[in-house]
Structure formats: structure tokens, C-alpha cells
Design an enzyme around this catalytic site. Sequence first.
Site, PDB file in Angstrom:
ATOM      1  NE  ARG A   1      -3.685  -2.397   0.404  1.00 31.51           N
ATOM      2  CZ  ARG A   1      -3.336  -3.591  -0.105  1.00 31.51           C
ATOM      3  NH1 ARG A   1      -2.267  -3.693  -0.899  1.00 31.51           N
ATOM      4  NH2 ARG A   1      -4.041  -4.657   0.134  1.00 31.51           N
TER       5      ARG A   1
ATOM      6  CB  SER B   1      -8.301  -1.524   5.436  1.00 26.58           C
ATOM      7  OG  SER B   1      -8.884  -2.801   5.319  1.00 26.58           O
TER       8      SER B   1
ATOM      9  CD  GLU C   1      -5.066   0.453   3.006  1.00 30.71           C
ATOM     10  OE1 GLU C   1      -4.782  -0.504   3.764  1.00 30.71           O
ATOM     11  OE2 GLU C   1      -5.830   0.335   2.035  1.00 30.71           O
TER      12      GLU C   1
HETATM   13  C1  LIG Z   1     -15.635  -0.697   0.741  1.00 29.91           C
HETATM   14  C2  LIG Z   1     -14.186  -0.459   0.391  1.00 29.91           C
HETATM   15  C3  LIG Z   1     -13.346  -1.537   0.186  1.00 29.91           C
HETATM   16  C4  LIG Z   1     -11.995  -1.340  -0.132  1.00 29.91           C
HETATM   17  N1  LIG Z   1     -11.206  -2.425  -0.343  1.00 29.91           N
HETATM   18  C5  LIG Z   1      -9.910  -2.241  -0.684  1.00 29.91           C
HETATM   19  C6  LIG Z   1      -9.067  -3.375  -0.931  1.00 29.91           C
HETATM   20  O1  LIG Z   1      -9.487  -4.525  -0.882  1.00 29.91           O
HETATM   21  N2  LIG Z   1      -7.774  -3.136  -1.255  1.00 29.91           N
HETATM   22  C7  LIG Z   1      -7.271  -1.883  -1.354  1.00 29.91           C
HETATM   23  O2  LIG Z   1      -6.076  -1.721  -1.668  1.00 29.91           O
HETATM   24  N3  LIG Z   1      -8.043  -0.789  -1.107  1.00 29.91           N
HETATM   25  C8  LIG Z   1      -9.347  -0.946  -0.781  1.00 29.91           C
HETATM   26  N4  LIG Z   1     -10.134   0.145  -0.538  1.00 29.91           N
HETATM   27  C9  LIG Z   1      -9.539   1.494  -0.560  1.00 29.91           C
HETATM   28  C10 LIG Z   1      -9.578   2.197  -1.926  1.00 29.91           C
HETATM   29  O3  LIG Z   1     -10.651   1.717  -2.714  1.00 29.91           O
HETATM   30  C11 LIG Z   1      -8.263   2.013  -2.682  1.00 29.91           C
HETATM   31  O4  LIG Z   1      -7.178   2.560  -1.967  1.00 29.91           O
HETATM   32  C12 LIG Z   1      -8.307   2.671  -4.075  1.00 29.91           C
HETATM   33  O5  LIG Z   1      -7.143   2.311  -4.784  1.00 29.91           O
HETATM   34  C13 LIG Z   1      -8.398   4.182  -4.018  1.00 29.91           C
HETATM   35  O6  LIG Z   1      -8.707   4.638  -5.327  1.00 29.91           O
HETATM   36  P1  LIG Z   1      -9.448   6.041  -5.544  1.00 29.91           P
HETATM   37  O7  LIG Z   1      -9.548   6.278  -6.989  1.00 29.91           O
HETATM   38  O8  LIG Z   1     -10.724   6.056  -4.792  1.00 29.91           O
HETATM   39  O9  LIG Z   1      -8.391   6.991  -4.878  1.00 29.91           O
HETATM   40  P2  LIG Z   1      -8.675   8.336  -3.997  1.00 29.91           P
HETATM   41  O10 LIG Z   1      -9.313   7.932  -2.733  1.00 29.91           O
HETATM   42  O11 LIG Z   1      -9.386   9.319  -4.839  1.00 29.91           O
HETATM   43  O12 LIG Z   1      -7.202   8.777  -3.736  1.00 29.91           O
HETATM   44  C14 LIG Z   1      -6.359   8.019  -2.900  1.00 29.91           C
HETATM   45  C15 LIG Z   1      -4.948   8.609  -2.926  1.00 29.91           C
HETATM   46  O13 LIG Z   1      -4.408   8.460  -4.232  1.00 29.91           O
HETATM   47  C16 LIG Z   1      -4.088   9.734  -4.786  1.00 29.91           C
HETATM   48  N5  LIG Z   1      -4.420   9.700  -6.204  1.00 29.91           N
HETATM   49  C17 LIG Z   1      -5.648   9.474  -6.762  1.00 29.91           C
HETATM   50  N6  LIG Z   1      -5.552   9.502  -8.096  1.00 29.91           N
HETATM   51  C18 LIG Z   1      -4.249   9.757  -8.390  1.00 29.91           C
HETATM   52  C19 LIG Z   1      -3.527   9.913  -9.602  1.00 29.91           C
HETATM   53  N7  LIG Z   1      -4.114   9.815 -10.786  1.00 29.91           N
HETATM   54  N8  LIG Z   1      -2.181  10.154  -9.537  1.00 29.91           N
HETATM   55  C20 LIG Z   1      -1.570  10.256  -8.340  1.00 29.91           C
HETATM   56  N9  LIG Z   1      -2.203  10.136  -7.151  1.00 29.91           N
HETATM   57  C21 LIG Z   1      -3.524   9.889  -7.180  1.00 29.91           C
HETATM   58  C22 LIG Z   1      -4.953  10.732  -4.019  1.00 29.91           C
HETATM   59  O14 LIG Z   1      -4.395  12.045  -4.051  1.00 29.91           O
HETATM   60  C23 LIG Z   1      -4.936  10.117  -2.631  1.00 29.91           C
HETATM   61  O15 LIG Z   1      -3.742  10.412  -1.958  1.00 29.91           O
HETATM   62  C24 LIG Z   1     -11.485  -0.025  -0.228  1.00 29.91           C
HETATM   63  C25 LIG Z   1     -12.347   1.063  -0.030  1.00 29.91           C
HETATM   64  C26 LIG Z   1     -13.670   0.860   0.269  1.00 29.91           C
HETATM   65  C27 LIG Z   1     -14.574   2.045   0.448  1.00 29.91           C
END
Ligand SMILES: Cc1cc2nc3c(=O)[nH]c(=O)nc-3n(C[C@H](O)[C@H](O)[C@H](O)COP(=O)(O)OP(=O)(O)OC[C@H]3O[C@@H](n4cnc5c(N)ncnc54)[C@H](O)[C@@H]3O)c2cc1C
Length: 307
Positions: free
Chosen positions: A171, A220, A290
Site C-alpha cells: 500500500r 481499511s 492507510e
Molecule cells: C468498501 C471499500 C473496500 C476497499 N477495499 C480495498 C481493498 O481490498 N484493497 C485496497 O487496496 N483498497 C481498498 N479500498 C480502498 C480504496 O478503494 C483504494 O485505496 C483505491 O485504490 C483508491 O482509489 P481512488 O480512486 O478512490 O483513490 P482516492 O481515494 O481518490 O485517492 C487516494 C490517494 O491516491 C491519490 N491519487 C488518486 N488519483 C491519483 C492519480 N491519478 N495520480 C496520483 N495520485 C492519485 C490521491 O491524491 C490520494 O492520496 C477499499 C475502499 C472501500 C470504500
Amino acid sequence: MAARTAQHWRGELGYDEPMARHTSWRAGGAARRFYKPADLADLCTFLHDLDPAEPLLWVGLGSNLLVRDGGFPGTVIFTFGALTALDWLDDNTLRVEAGASCARVARETTRRGLIGMEFLAGIPGTMGGALAMNAGAFGGETWPRVTAVETVDRHGRLLLRKAAEFQVGYRSVAGVPGEWFVAAHLRLERGAAAAAQQRIRELLDRRGATQPTQQYSCGSVFRNPPGDYAARLIETAGLKGTRLGGAQVSEKHANFIVNTGNASAADIETLLLQVQAEVARVHGVYLETEVRIVGEAVADAGRHEYE
Ligand SMILES: Cc1cc2nc3c(=O)[nH]c(=O)nc-3n(C[C@H](O)[C@H](O)[C@H](O)COP(=O)(O)OP(=O)(O)OC[C@H]3O[C@@H](n4cnc5c(N)ncnc54)[C@H](O)[C@@H]3O)c2cc1C
């Protein structure tokens, strides 16, 4: 407006945009400015025109993000639904833009009989977020399939970088400061499409059985410490179900904090800090977050008693 030249970008620019609309916790303050590009070329133009001192926050689906109640004093670059192209560079190599959802990547790859990205199916984020977080689940991780990424810097210049230029861990991804992901190149193996689709269904069922997927959360909250699980430590510290304002440690999965309806970002962050402190007191383990926490706090928010 921070644009330095006459406007010639084509995307949507908003002001004081409530980030509760764009984060899966459905909580938090507003972004001073919020830009949804029309496409990649438009994003480059917007960045090129932007005041170099303007703070930037990249947001995909906001599924790992808490924006404090005082909001983000800069510009949010919103990629979901904006950078959505998905093309095949050859039979096994997918180019996918940062704003495409993880679920779509899992679906499109398995449909073509390419395996390795099934784990993305239940991750409610974008490809950009998955790259930034090295998102993973059930033994799979994002970066092992990445051969290259396309990035953009804050002047709007596009770069192609090899995966080897990034230090990737659990992560965590360290790359080139001042660049953000706009696309990934994923190299995948051939496999049986039907088996991969079945695997997706099983992984989604497992999620539904173990996680509060019907409630607002960020997945998480804490990383698992080496050799252990954050959820186990939180549960055995007696914290499951603990409430603070509208935030609650999930009864279903102790490493999730859910918004029961009216949580402020301060409720969530304060509860998170209390969980961290209590686990450290009971188990002697400091849990690292995380989730990403950004923005400005409101001075008198979050003064609740710990229930
Ligand atoms: C119900 C649920 C279940 C989940 N299960 C998992 C799981 O099994 N495994 C897991 O790893 N995560 C899980 N997550 C967490 C989350 O979905 C992941 O971390 C996901 O990768 C975040 O993507 P996002 O587009 O929503 O990022 P955001 O929440 O929009 O951003 C997260 C971070 O990434 C940065 N970011 C976003 N886009 C970019 C870009 N294009 N370039 C550079 N930086 C960027 C943002 O600035 C921020 O710091 C879960 C979340 C929920 C709500």
C-alpha cells in the site's frame, strides 16, 4: 481564478465543491476549486495555465480519502469519469487511463481471457488511485502487472516512465515528486475467461460477507502491521462498535470506520486517533493509517466524548 492566460481549457471548473460528494465516507469539507478535465489533452492545458503555487489534490473515486471539515485550500483534479480511455497496445497489454474504475479494468481484462486483475473487481476506486496506493486484495496487487505509467507534471508535460522507476511496497508507492498518474500500461497473461469471471464473483461474495459494503467507509483505515492484522488488534482491544459522533468502528470488520449518517470528518479522524492510541496502549503496536487525510481542520469540530 488562478488561470494565468486566457481560458482555453474545456473541462468543468467548480468552486467550493463539497468533497463529501466525491468521497466514499460522504463526509468532509469543500475544495476551493474543483476541476474535471474534458480529456487528457485538456488536463495538460489546464495544468499548463495554472498558477504554479496553487496546491493540488488528485482525486479518483475518493475511496481512500478524508478531506477535513475546513476543506482543501487549492484545486482538486478529479479524474473519475474524465480520464477514461482504455485501449489495447497489443494482445496482452492494456493502456488504461487514471480515471477508469478498477471494476471496469477487471471486467474488460477477464472478458478478453486475460487474467491477473480479478482482485480489482471489488476495489471501489480508479486506476489512478490503485497506482498511487498499490491497491491490492486477496493476494493480488496492482503494480506487479504494470510495465509503464504515463504521468503529468504540474506544467502539463506528459512523461512515460518504466515501472522500475517507482519504489513499490505494501500500500505504498514512491515515485517522482511533482508527477501524477494519468495512465497505466498493464501486461497480462492469457487464461480462462470463465474461471476468471467465476473468481470475481467469489471475491465479491467474500467481500459482502466480511465487509460493511452497504455503509459509507473508506475500506481499511489502517495498514496491517508485519505478521498481523489491524482488524484483529482493534477487535481484541475491545473497540468494535465504538462510536464517536456519527462515526463508528464497524461491527462487521474492525478495520473499517463507517459513517452512520451524519459523521463529520473530525468525528472520523478523532475516532481513528483514539483507535490508534488504544491499540498502542493494549498491544504495544502503532497502527499506521492507510487512508489519506488532507485539508484543514475546523477549530471546534470533533469535541465528542468517547462512547
Ligand atoms: C468498501 C471499500 C473496500 C476497499 N477495499 C480495498 C481493498 O481490498 N484493497 C485496497 O487496496 N483498497 C481498498 N479500498 C480502498 C480504496 O478503494 C483504494 O485505496 C483505491 O485504490 C483508491 O482509489 P481512488 O480512486 O478512490 O483513490 P482516492 O481515494 O481518490 O485517492 C487516494 C490517494 O491516491 C491519490 N491519487 C488518486 N488519483 C491519483 C492519480 N491519478 N495520480 C496520483 N495520485 C492519485 C490521491 O491524491 C490520494 O492520496 C477499499 C475502499 C472501500 C470504500
